[in-house]
Design a protein around this motif. Sequence first.
Motif, short mmCIF file in Angstrom:
data_model
loop_
_atom_site.label_atom_id
_atom_site.label_comp_id
_atom_site.label_asym_id
_atom_site.label_seq_id
_atom_site.Cartn_x
_atom_site.Cartn_y
_atom_site.Cartn_z
N LEU A 193 0.81 -1.24 0.17
CA LEU A 193 -0.06 -0.03 -0.11
C LEU A 193 0.87 1.11 0.07
O LEU A 193 0.51 2.06 -0.77
N LYS A 194 2.24 1.18 0.80
CA LYS A 194 2.97 2.43 0.74
C LYS A 194 3.44 2.62 -0.81
O LYS A 194 3.66 3.71 -1.03
N GLU A 195 3.77 1.51 -1.44
CA GLU A 195 4.26 1.76 -2.90
C GLU A 195 3.05 2.66 -3.50
O GLU A 195 3.52 3.26 -4.46
N LEU A 196 2.05 2.09 -3.65
CA LEU A 196 0.85 2.66 -4.21
C LEU A 196 0.63 4.11 -3.80
O LEU A 196 0.54 4.96 -4.74
N ILE A 197 0.77 4.42 -2.63
CA ILE A 197 0.42 5.90 -2.22
C ILE A 197 1.57 6.74 -2.68
O ILE A 197 1.20 7.67 -3.01
N LYS A 198 2.74 6.41 -2.82
CA LYS A 198 3.65 7.03 -3.43
C LYS A 198 3.32 7.85 -4.75
O LYS A 198 3.56 8.93 -4.98
N ASP A 199 2.54 7.09 -5.66
CA ASP A 199 2.24 7.38 -6.64
C ASP A 199 0.37 7.79 -6.73
O ASP A 199 -0.44 8.02 -7.80
N ASP A 200 0.00 7.88 -5.67
CA ASP A 200 -1.57 8.16 -5.29
C ASP A 200 -2.44 7.12 -6.20
O ASP A 200 -3.41 7.63 -6.64
N VAL A 201 -2.06 5.88 -6.15
CA VAL A 201 -2.64 4.93 -6.88
C VAL A 201 -3.67 4.16 -5.81
O VAL A 201 -3.32 3.81 -4.70
N VAL A 202 -4.85 3.81 -6.38
CA VAL A 202 -5.77 3.14 -5.69
C VAL A 202 -5.89 1.75 -6.62
O VAL A 202 -6.28 2.08 -7.62
N PHE A 203 -5.53 0.61 -5.94
CA PHE A 203 -5.61 -0.48 -6.61
C PHE A 203 -6.93 -1.41 -6.37
O PHE A 203 -6.97 -1.63 -5.19
N VAL B 144 -0.65 -2.75 -13.23
CA VAL B 144 -0.39 -1.96 -12.15
C VAL B 144 -0.04 -3.02 -10.96
O VAL B 144 0.86 -2.60 -10.35
N MET B 145 -0.64 -4.11 -10.79
CA MET B 145 -0.01 -5.18 -9.87
C MET B 145 1.51 -5.40 -10.06
O MET B 145 2.34 -5.33 -8.98
N ARG B 146 1.81 -5.81 -11.37
CA ARG B 146 3.07 -6.08 -11.54
C ARG B 146 3.90 -5.03 -11.23
O ARG B 146 5.20 -4.95 -10.53
N LYS B 147 3.70 -3.78 -11.69
CA LYS B 147 4.49 -2.53 -11.36
C LYS B 147 4.78 -2.28 -9.90
O LYS B 147 6.10 -2.09 -9.43
N TYR B 148 3.81 -2.38 -9.29
CA TYR B 148 4.00 -2.09 -7.78
C TYR B 148 4.55 -3.33 -6.76
O TYR B 148 5.34 -3.04 -5.91
N ALA B 149 4.36 -4.38 -7.64
CA ALA B 149 5.14 -5.49 -6.90
C ALA B 149 6.50 -5.32 -7.18
O ALA B 149 7.39 -5.74 -6.17
N LEU B 150 6.78 -4.87 -8.25
CA LEU B 150 8.20 -4.88 -8.51
C LEU B 150 8.94 -3.69 -7.65
O LEU B 150 10.13 -3.84 -7.42
N ARG B 151 8.12 -2.66 -7.53
CA ARG B 151 8.76 -1.56 -6.96
C ARG B 151 8.83 -2.05 -5.26
O ARG B 151 9.80 -1.69 -4.77
N LEU B 152 7.79 -2.94 -4.87
CA LEU B 152 7.98 -3.48 -3.64
C LEU B 152 9.27 -4.25 -3.46
O LEU B 152 10.23 -4.40 -2.36
N LYS B 153 9.47 -5.19 -4.21
CA LYS B 153 10.71 -6.02 -4.53
C LYS B 153 11.95 -5.21 -4.32
O LYS B 153 12.95 -5.65 -3.47
#
Length: 92
Positions: A39-49, A56-65
């Motif tokens: 959720l913190k990764e999503l919040i960085k870009d103001d994204v609601v998943f 979108v899942m892949r992008k933010y899963a990679l950022r979390l990784k």
Amino acid sequence: MFKPEWWAVNDRGNETYFENTVEKYYLGTYSVEKYKMFLKELIKDDVVFDGKDMQVMRKYALRLKNTLKELKAAGTPALDEHDNEITVVVAG
């Protein structure tokens, strides 16, 4: 905190075998702490998943990784509520 439906639904399995896309290909096994970090990764870009767009899942899963790799390299690996190191399974 609750496990979101998109991380809990049997969307790849059948009546006798549970399989979830997010768990198998992106984030791995659910933990409260992993979900908070996602959720913190999503919040960085103001994204609601909403669990629908796997790009979108892949992008933010990679950022979390990458965040997890940075924490581990700094000597402070992220731990879940059971003191296990948090990992994600997304390829990349």
